[in-house]
Write a protein that holds these residues in place. Structure first.
Motif, short mmCIF file in Angstrom:
data_model
loop_
_atom_site.label_atom_id
_atom_site.label_comp_id
_atom_site.label_asym_id
_atom_site.label_seq_id
_atom_site.Cartn_x
_atom_site.Cartn_y
_atom_site.Cartn_z
N PHE A 127 -42.23 28.69 -10.99
CA PHE A 127 -41.29 28.62 -9.78
C PHE A 127 -41.87 27.79 -8.40
N LYS A 170 -41.05 20.42 -11.09
CA LYS A 170 -39.40 20.59 -11.57
C LYS A 170 -38.65 21.64 -10.69
N PHE A 171 -39.39 22.38 -10.04
CA PHE A 171 -38.61 23.52 -9.23
C PHE A 171 -38.71 22.93 -7.71
N VAL A 192 -36.97 21.05 -5.92
CA VAL A 192 -35.60 20.93 -5.12
C VAL A 192 -35.06 22.58 -5.04
N HIS A 193 -35.22 23.11 -6.00
CA HIS A 193 -34.80 24.43 -6.13
C HIS A 193 -35.48 25.36 -4.82
N ARG A 194 -36.87 25.05 -4.53
CA ARG A 194 -37.42 25.91 -3.68
C ARG A 194 -37.08 25.59 -2.23
N LEU A 200 -34.12 24.26 -1.64
CA LEU A 200 -32.69 24.81 -1.53
C LEU A 200 -32.72 26.38 -1.05
N LEU A 201 -33.74 27.08 -1.85
CA LEU A 201 -33.74 28.38 -1.45
C LEU A 201 -34.39 28.59 0.14
#
Length: 352
Positions: free
Chosen positions: A12, A17-18, A20-22, A24-25
């Motif tokens: 993560f 690939k993560f 965008v997730h990072r 957003l968090l």
């Protein structure tokens, strides 16, 4: 379960690939911190238009601070070991952010409050904002360092794995040509002495070469296959030499054991090569003992009256064999060699 969690956290933090997730968090964290402007001195939530403007300004300042640190200050100073310049830059950026926040808060509170209590509340808010921004900045730097550390270790692991595979393939290639040469030499000797036996030898040699070409390219083979390969090899030697005998003893559940191919042939080949007495009785005794996840291999051969110089083992040298064992079984093997006047014994213990 724990291993999956251990792998998911580094993935993560470092995997593209993560990405965008990072982000957003991170945005969710900044929104939560910025939402503190809606809290009044009494603890009540005031969702006014003025406080909404202050929230937006605070949120934008935090974003400017964090992303400036992640993409400008940290790569330029921190990652290049310019610690002093980095600290000064971060302190300056935090002070600039506090200046903007103080202007926003002063304008915000002056719209509807002139009470000294609220002025003290503004000061408290500024101090709280300074601490929050400082922790947020250095926290983001810590996560960035962890991300770089994970990526560095992944590159090191990939390089080590690539080097390991290349070295193992190189060692295996060293074994194959030498072994093939010995087999063809045996068949050539038999062609002159006994053509019928030579035909049997060549037929058996076909099976040996099939194992060499096909199974030896696999990462792991069954222990039974490896033992059969050694049996064919020793049987070929028995056909060539009248006074030669061999014995293979097995104890335990061989079918449950899988291991890298061509692991024992250097020792067996060495036992035959350095035991060339055709006039007197000579022998090679092999034993395989399996208990749980352990394998004990023993190779004992007789010594001729006049022993040849034992400079190398199986044409590779003892150092190469030890190196291959270190690569395949790091910390999970032991090799002991014993020699007396009549026998030469190799004891190899493996933990799989």
């Amino acid at each position: 379960m724990i291993k999956d969690i251990d792998r998911s956290i580094p993935d993560f933090l470092s995997s593209p690939k993560f990405r965008v997730h990072r982000h957003l968090l991170l945005q969710l964290t900044l929104i939560c911190i910025s939402s503190s402007v809606f809290a009044d001195l009494s603890g009540e939530v005031l969702a006014t238009r003025e406080r909404l403007y202050c929230f937006i300004g605070f949120y934008l300042v935090l974003n400017l601070d964090v992303y400036c640190n992640l993409y400008l200050l940290a790569p330029r100073f921190l990652m290049r070991d310019r610690i002093s310049s980095y600290i000064l830059s971060v302190v300056g950026m935090i002070l600039f952010a506090i200046l903007i926040i103080s202007v926003l808060q002063s304008s915000f509170y002056n719209l509807y409050q002139t009470d000294p209590v609220y002025n003290r509340y503004i000061v408290l808010n500024l101090v709280s904002s300074m601490i929050s921004i400082g922790l947020l900045t250095f926290g983001s730097s810590t996560l960035l360092l962890i991300k770089y550390w994970i990526e560095y270790n992944q590159r090191v692991d990939e390089l080590a794995s690539s080097t390991l595979q290349s070295e193992l393939k190189f060692l295996k290639k060293q074994i194959n040509p030498h072994f093939l040469f010995n087999m063809l030499n045996n068949a050539n000797v038999l062609l002159r002495k006994n053509p019928k036996e030579a035909s049997r030898v060549l037929f058996r040699l076909k099976d040996l070469l099939r194992y060499q070409i096909n199974d030896s390219t696999k990462e792991k083979v069954s222990l039974n296959s490896e033992i059969q390969f050694l049996s064919d090899f020793l049987n070929l030697e028995k056909v060539r030499r009248d006074n030669f005998e061999y014995l293979i003893m097995k104890e335990g559940k061989m079918e449950q054991f899988w291991l890298p191919p061509l692991l024992f042939i250097p020792f067996v080949e060495n036992a035959v090569k350095h035991n060339p007495d055709t006039e007197n009785k000579s022998f090679v005794y092999l034993s395989f003992e399996v208990t749980d996840d352990r394998l004990i291999f023993r190779c004992q051969n007789s010594k001729p009256a006049i022993a040849p110089e034992r400079a190398e083992v199986g044409g590779l040298g003892l150092k190469n064999i030890k190196r291959r064992l270190e690569l395949l079984f790091p910390g999970n093997h032991s090799l002991e060699i014993q020699e007396d006047e009549k026998t030469y014994t190799v004891n190899l213990h493996l933990i799989l």
